[in-house]
Scaffold this motif. Sequence first.
Motif: not given
Length: 243
Positions: A47-55, A57-67
């Motif tokens: 299980v991988l848990v994404v902690q993204h900033p919600t500032i 969408l592009a940044d949140d997608v990028a963090v998720t793609e790294r996970a």
Amino acid sequence: MTDTANSIGTAPAAGPTTSIVLVHGAFVDASGWQPVYADLVGRGFEVLVVQHPTITLADDVAVTERAIAAARHPVILVGHSYGGAVITEAGAHPRVAALVYLAAFAPAEGGSVAALTSAPPEPGEAPAPVLPPQDGFLIVDPARFAQAFAADVDRATTRFMAAAQLPWGLGAVTATIGRAAWRTKPSHYMVATSDLMIPPRAQRMMAERIGATMVEVDSSHAVMLSHPREVADLIATAAATVG
């Protein structure tokens, strides 16, 4: 803000051959996944848990793609609330095998969360108590947070959640989807029938539009906290259908 994607759960060699990536929604952070995380790890999933900033969408997608890229197996990508918009875009990653939406937004290409929430409430529906934007960010009215977001979660927890809100950037709210992964990936949707943030009617409409396998649970918007076992069961079902 610092964003991270943490992989802590360890799947045994003979365990499930899918990994789970959990993406939180607006106004809260990844700590809300703890009960679901513990259940899934107990079942043997990575299980991988994404902690993204919600500032944005592009940044949140990028963090998720790294996970997603860090996972050891094909991924079941899970999004709650605004996290549904994130997984709709990030789910196009070739390692994603299926999508799970939890009381979540599911936009189409060219759509946005702002567009999905632009229609006035229907009779009997109250608008979510989101305050007018300040400095480009939204929060839920702290005095109404517990009832609107998590009425079936203990009050000590919801008082803290209200005080510790993660402001939601208008850049994330208004950003449009470039790729709708649900068009090509199997999808599952959990409708929270007592949700006062996203009307259950709207949830059912989105689930039907994307062709998702739909289940319903009598829950507030914070379904991952109030019904973690049911959430974990749905995720495990999605994993079984692709594993």
